[in-house]
Design an enzyme around this catalytic site. Sequence first.
Site, mmCIF file in Angstrom:
data_model
loop_
_atom_site.group_PDB
_atom_site.id
_atom_site.type_symbol
_atom_site.label_atom_id
_atom_site.label_comp_id
_atom_site.label_asym_id
_atom_site.label_seq_id
_atom_site.Cartn_x
_atom_site.Cartn_y
_atom_site.Cartn_z
ATOM 1 N N HIS A 97 -3.890 -4.944 0.328
ATOM 2 C CA HIS A 97 -3.051 -5.566 1.505
ATOM 3 C C HIS A 97 -3.409 -7.031 1.615
ATOM 4 C CE1 HIS A 97 -2.860 -1.631 3.786
ATOM 5 N NE2 HIS A 97 -3.864 -1.312 2.843
ATOM 6 N N CYS A 109 0.835 -0.931 -0.109
ATOM 7 C CA CYS A 109 -0.090 0.056 0.195
ATOM 8 C C CYS A 109 0.643 1.193 0.161
ATOM 9 C CB CYS A 109 -0.887 0.013 1.097
ATOM 10 S SG CYS A 109 -2.412 1.237 0.918
ATOM 11 N N GLU A 127 -2.243 -9.007 3.812
ATOM 12 C CA GLU A 127 -2.583 -9.410 5.064
ATOM 13 C C GLU A 127 -3.944 -9.154 5.537
ATOM 14 O OE1 GLU A 127 -2.437 -4.780 5.535
ATOM 15 O OE2 GLU A 127 -1.363 -6.459 4.430
#
Length: 196
Positions: free
Chosen positions: A178, A77, A180
């Site tokens: 993202h 990001c 994650e």
Amino acid sequence: MIVKVIKYNAGNVQSVIYALERLGLTTTVTDDADELRSADKIIFPGVGEASTAMEYLKQRGLDILIRKLQQPVLGICLGMQLMCRYSEENDTQCMGIFAEAVRRFEPGTEKLKVPQVGWNSIYGLSTPLFDGIADQSHVYSVHSYYVAKGPHTIANINYGIEYSAALHKENFYGVQFHPEKSAETGLKLLENFIAL
């Protein structure tokens, strides 16, 4: 395997650590130059504002250090955006690892919401970063700025316009989304990065 996460007062670090733990890896968050140079892999995450983040990096010499790293580096990001040449966010000169520029989304005629928040499909995938990830897999994004397509684009997203979902140059990789927070697709990408 020594994995380090770059500390530069940009949010989102804890969720990256949890994702790495799910892959059986422990990591530390650091801005220590020697620790970063000695790591096997570096993750450069971030949620925040470009000029403030760049100022933090410059004050600690991390902008120079990151450009000189030889091991695989993954920007996430804001981390990816800061590895680009320039960001329209507060007219910020970034690190210039990638030639691409970072632009602000314009809502335009489609009345797109800014920031872009939610799930999008990625396509046109290339490099081993996306091994085992199907074209049109879904990933989670939260951002008001995007990286224009360029010579280093290795995946695309369409949100009113087509832009770079991911970049690659030499040992540097970046993803706008993202991983994650992107369920199994994101974990697979992080696993692929660790295996590079």
